[in-house]
Design an enzyme around this catalytic site. Structure first.
Site, short mmCIF file in Angstrom:
data_model
loop_
_atom_site.label_atom_id
_atom_site.label_comp_id
_atom_site.label_asym_id
_atom_site.label_seq_id
_atom_site.Cartn_x
_atom_site.Cartn_y
_atom_site.Cartn_z
N ASN A 207 29.70 49.70 59.93
CA ASN A 207 28.70 49.06 59.98
C ASN A 207 29.26 47.45 61.19
OD1 ASN A 207 26.86 50.63 59.10
ND2 ASN A 207 26.62 49.85 56.91
N ALA A 272 24.75 43.04 52.39
CA ALA A 272 25.30 43.76 53.15
C ALA A 272 24.80 44.80 53.81
CB ALA A 272 26.27 43.91 51.97
N ASP A 276 26.01 54.09 54.53
CA ASP A 276 24.89 55.04 53.89
C ASP A 276 25.98 56.12 53.52
OD1 ASP A 276 22.72 53.88 54.27
OD2 ASP A 276 22.82 54.97 55.86
N LYS A 286 47.49 58.73 58.44
CA LYS A 286 46.67 59.46 59.71
C LYS A 286 46.66 60.34 59.93
CE LYS A 286 47.20 57.03 63.92
NZ LYS A 286 47.39 56.46 65.19
N ASP A 303 22.97 53.60 45.89
CA ASP A 303 22.37 52.69 46.49
C ASP A 303 22.23 51.36 45.72
OD1 ASP A 303 20.33 50.60 47.20
OD2 ASP A 303 19.54 51.92 48.41
N ILE A 304 22.87 50.22 45.66
CA ILE A 304 23.04 49.39 45.46
C ILE A 304 21.67 48.84 44.48
CG2 ILE A 304 24.79 47.10 44.98
CD1 ILE A 304 26.70 48.19 47.06
N PHE A 320 17.65 42.94 52.52
CA PHE A 320 17.64 42.62 53.93
C PHE A 320 16.83 44.34 54.48
CE2 PHE A 320 18.59 38.66 55.25
CZ PHE A 320 18.34 38.29 54.48
N LYS A 338 12.19 50.42 46.76
CA LYS A 338 13.38 49.56 46.15
C LYS A 338 12.83 49.15 44.79
CE LYS A 338 16.53 50.62 49.47
NZ LYS A 338 17.67 50.44 49.59
#
Ligand code: C5P
Length: 395
Positions: A207, A272, A276, A286, A303-304, A320, A338
């Site tokens: 992200n 953070a 997902d 590579k 999901d921490i 957040f 949550k």
């Protein structure tokens, strides 16, 4: 302690002109500023400038007759929360080390009962000189806060350490020093930055998170007196020196790091941007480019935050939510899903990578808007809000 009144000492150096800007910023911040100049400082900038900016007459002389009782050296620091000497010349630092009191400013510094901060400004070789380095070490040992100096181009044309910190940075350092200790005695774990999920040896899914907000929250928590563990994905930022720093790469790494430290934590702030999904079976080498369509198999990451907040005895959890539409509605849904006492909503278009952001704090009592400001200011306001909720809940 809140910073309400300050004595700004100005000594002789080219950087004295920047002290005028500093005085302006301090006044703009609602701080009452009393300027005291050394005789040498007056060669670089006029007292009238400071007088106009602060609304107070400027003092230099121990024998100034404007102070009725002849006690200028005591009166001027009475009620002051701090003395900041900016710029502080090499000569002035040497004077402080020896407790000399041969002019008004040095006498004030000796006769004070408030913190003393100095912002050195001098030529690179003067800064590096053993005598000056000894003086700086002695001042630090005496409890004086030495702010900077910075490195860069100098008025003499040389490049190196010795430049005074910029007025913005000095204001920030001062504010940091005087933040109320709202998190005193608390252990705070913070996640920040992006996670990176490997596709092969060089590529991955991530992200676009700079980590700026999470690092600002870590700094604000430290300023508020917390013991901070910062768990961060890859960013270009330096972690605060006072934090315990655990660098991670993937969401799985981040989860392991959080689980290794969260047991004794009082507060968990999850800033953070966790990816997902992760790639099942990433290639160790590579992957060679060819004309075929490449299919990646993705599996959802844990999901921490939800995992921590659903523990039997969770720390106080703050999330957040970066959203691109229906910001408050989606954030509030996440908060409930949550089980968070507080979630911080922001607009991805505005927040990611930027230095300024508008935040909406959503908690059981409703919404609180923090109008657009720099991330450090917002982080301090967020810490104040968390402390209020935390204290209501646990005290
Ligand atoms: O990604 P999402 O919008 O659900 O993020 C909301 C909050 O949950 C953030 O605080 C984020 O750090 C946290 N989160 C997490 N683990 C994930 C996804 C999000 O801790 N896998």
């Amino acid at each position: 302690m809140e910073l309400k009144r300050i004595v700004l000492g100005v000594t002789g150096g080219v950087a004295a002109y920047k002290a005028a800007e500093l005085a302006r910023l301090l006044v703009k911040d609602g701080i009452d500023v009393q300027v005291v100049m050394s005789a040498a400082a007056r060669h670089f900038v006029g007292a009238a400038t400071f007088q106009a900016l602060t609304g107070h007459p400027v003092f230099s002389d121990l024998w100034d007759e404007r102070v009725d009782n002849g006690m200028a050296h005591i009166d001027l620091t009475r009620g002051a929360d701090a003395i900041l000497v900016a710029p502080a010349s090499a000569d002035f630092l040497a004077k402080l080390v020896h407790g000399r009191a041969d002019d008004l400013l040095s006498t004030l510094c000796l006769a004070r009962d408030c913190p003393l901060l100095v912002a050195p400004a001098m030529n690179r070789q003067m800064w590096e000189a053993p005598a000056n380095q000894r003086n700086v070490a002695q001042l630090t040992g005496d409890g004086v806060s030495v702010l900077g100096p910075d490195s860069g181009e100098q008025a003499c044309g040389e490049v190196g350490f010795g430049r005074m910190l910029e007025p913005d940075d000095l204001l920030d350092a001062l504010e940091a020093r005087f933040q109320p200790k709202r998190f005193s005695g608390l252990k705070v774990v913070i996640t920040a930055g992006p996670t990176f999920e490997a596709i092969d040896a060089v590529r991955g899914i991530t992200n676009p998170s700079s980590g700026k907000m999470g690092y600002a929250v870590a700094r604000a928590a430290i300023e508020a007196g917390a013991e901070v563990t910062l768990i961060s994905g890859r960013t270009c930022l330096s972690p605060p020196r006072e934090a315990r720093f655990l660098p991670v790469v993937s969401a799985q790494d981040m989860l392991a790091a959080v689980e290794s430290v969260v047991d004794g934590a009082d507060i968990f702030i999850s800033v953070a941007a966790v990816a997902d999904y992760y790639v099942l079976n990433p290639s160790e080498q590579k992957i060679k480019k060819d004309a075929h369509i490449l299919t990646l198999e993705l599996a959802p990451n844990p999901d921490i935050l939800a995992g921590i907040s659903s523990r039997e005895k969770p720390p106080f959890c703050v999330g957040f939510a970066a959203e691109s539409e229906n910001i408050e509605e989606y954030a509030e849904l996440k908060r409930r899903r949550k089980h968070l006492p507080l979630i911080v909503a922001n607009d991805v278009k505005e927040a990611v990578g930027s230095d300024e952001v508008r935040l909406i704090l959503l908690d059981e009592a409703g919404r609180h808007v923090l109008e657009k400001a720099d991330k450090q200011t917002q982080a301090r306001l967020l810490v104040a809000h968390i402390a209020e909720l935390y204290n209501t809940r646990y005290q």
